[in-house]
Motif scaffolding. Structure first.
Motif, PDB file in Angstrom:
ATOM      1  N   VAL A   1       2.000  -2.124   5.133  1.00 56.97           N
ATOM      2  CA  VAL A   1       0.386  -2.082   4.306  1.00 56.97           C
ATOM      3  C   VAL A   1       0.254  -0.533   4.041  1.00 56.97           C
ATOM      4  N   ASP A   2       0.658   0.379   5.038  1.00 56.24           N
ATOM      5  CA  ASP A   2       0.528   1.820   4.884  1.00 56.24           C
ATOM      6  C   ASP A   2       1.354   2.468   4.163  1.00 56.24           C
TER       7      ASP A   2
ATOM      8  N   VAL B   1       0.791  -9.218  10.666  1.00 53.01           N
ATOM      9  CA  VAL B   1       0.859  -8.310   9.711  1.00 53.01           C
ATOM     10  C   VAL B   1       2.011  -6.971   9.839  1.00 53.01           C
ATOM     11  N   ASP B   2       2.500  -6.940   8.747  1.00 50.59           N
ATOM     12  CA  ASP B   2       3.499  -5.645   8.788  1.00 50.59           C
ATOM     13  C   ASP B   2       2.718  -4.409   8.386  1.00 50.59           C
ATOM     14  N   THR B   3       2.106  -3.893   9.522  1.00 53.76           N
ATOM     15  CA  THR B   3       1.150  -2.355   9.169  1.00 53.76           C
ATOM     16  C   THR B   3       1.937  -1.433   8.578  1.00 53.76           C
TER      17      THR B   3
ATOM     18  N   GLY C   1      -2.801  -7.560   4.272  1.00 50.96           N
ATOM     19  CA  GLY C   1      -3.478  -7.070   5.700  1.00 50.96           C
ATOM     20  C   GLY C   1      -3.876  -8.244   6.248  1.00 50.96           C
TER      21      GLY C   1
END
Length: 330
Positions: free
Chosen positions: A320-321, A315-317, A299
């Motif tokens: 991360v989710d 960031v690859d949100t 993150g």
């Protein structure tokens, strides 16, 4: 670029790579070997001469070149990508090790990057008699051709996209003995797009030396498969237990026992995957995403603290989710 200073001519990169997910400090980044100018010089100066496109047509793919798309894709800061492969006529891929395919001399892989609607580069990986060589071709604004950029480019064509230098290819690709990433039994076992080459088709065409005993399957439910696949595609080229030994520089060679590589014969149980066996407690704590250092590292994007430590500034949100949900549901 990537939160680090770069001296391309000397191939010196100032950055830091993390030894493992549990490590919140850093270890010094070891520079990659210098650009192999002689080997790069064996490749065409223009993309149109590499065999990807039909002669004279920048938008038409040559008939003997096949497109493919891995089931699990590498995050490239939101860039969209297209991929192709060419095998020399009469050759086959050595698949005796189903997790580490070996490609015949002359094999070519291309990957095209489009960022913010702008086609910026097409990378070529080619197997030469003495090993692999990679170089990026930077597209011209008129879109008619792309030219070799062995020392890369920063913010190519006015986008935030950075084109890597040729020697930086090893930072990811040298982590696997097959060198080519994303073209494997696990990645091609499922149809991912129309007209995309699959494992089944490779077998039918006689392009592999051996077929897998069973069709590779990733264990788990939808969330578990997506999480394991993401870590495989984005982390396993550095974090795996079968990295080839290097006689030269470390070049993003983490000193850790974490293994995110998905094997072709993983079996039906998620708990038996290398990811669960090696990364539990070190990278993630079951049911406790806020105590999982992996999410903290993924993150962030900073010079001293981020995962992956290279090739990404955003960031690859969504990932991360996904991984947060995966850890919560363990």
């Amino acid at each position: 670029m990537l939160g680090r200073a770069r001296e391309r001519g000397g191939a010196v990169l100032s950055a830091f790579a993390l030894a493992g997910c549990v490590t919140l400090g850093c270890q010094p980044y070891r520079k990659c070997d210098p650009v192999r100018d002689a080997a790069v010089g064996e490749l065409p100066v223009r993309l149109s001469l590499t065999g990807l496109h039909a002669p004279g047509f920048a938008e038409s793919i040559a008939p003997d070149v096949r497109s493919f798309r891995p089931r699990f894709e590498l995050w490239s800061d939101g860039a969209s990508k297209r991929r192709w492969v060419w095998l020399p006529p009469g050759t086959r891929i050595d698949t005796s090790d189903m997790d580490s395919w070996q490609f015949p001399v002359g094999t070519k892989f291309w990957k095209e990057f489009t960022r913010d609607g702008v086609r910026v580069e097409t990378r070529l990986l080619q197997r030469l008699p003495d090993g692999w060589i990679g170089v990026a071709y930077l597209w011209q604004k008129d879109g008619k051709d792309a030219f070799a950029a062995p020392y890369g480019a920063i913010d190519a064509l006015g986008t935030p996209h950075n084109v890597p230098a040729s020697n930086e290819c090893d930072a990811c690709h040298a982590g696997r003995s097959s060198y080519a990433l994303g073209f494997s039994a696990v990645q091609l076992a499922q149809q991912t797009a129309s007209e995309s080459l699959t494992l089944e088709e490779l077998i039918q065409l006689g392009l592999v030396s051996e077929a897998p005993a069973v069709t590779p399957e990733v264990p788990g439910n939808e969330t578990e498969q997506a999480a394991l696949g993401y870590l495989h595609a984005n982390c396993s080229h550095c974090h795996n237990a079968s990295r080839p030994k290097r006689s030269g520089s470390r070049c993003f060679d983490p000193e850790s026992d974490i293994d995110f590589l998905l094997r072709a014969d993983e079996g039906p149980r998620v708990s038996e995957t290398n990811t669960y066996r090696t990364a539990t407690d070190a990278c993630f704590v079951k049911g406790q995403p806020n105590s999982s250092s992996m999410l903290d590292l993924m993150g962030q994007r900073s010079r001293f603290k981020q995962m992956p430590p290279l090739a990404s500034e955003v960031v690859d949100t969504a990932a991360v989710d996904l991984l947060r949900r995966w850890i919560e549901e363990m």
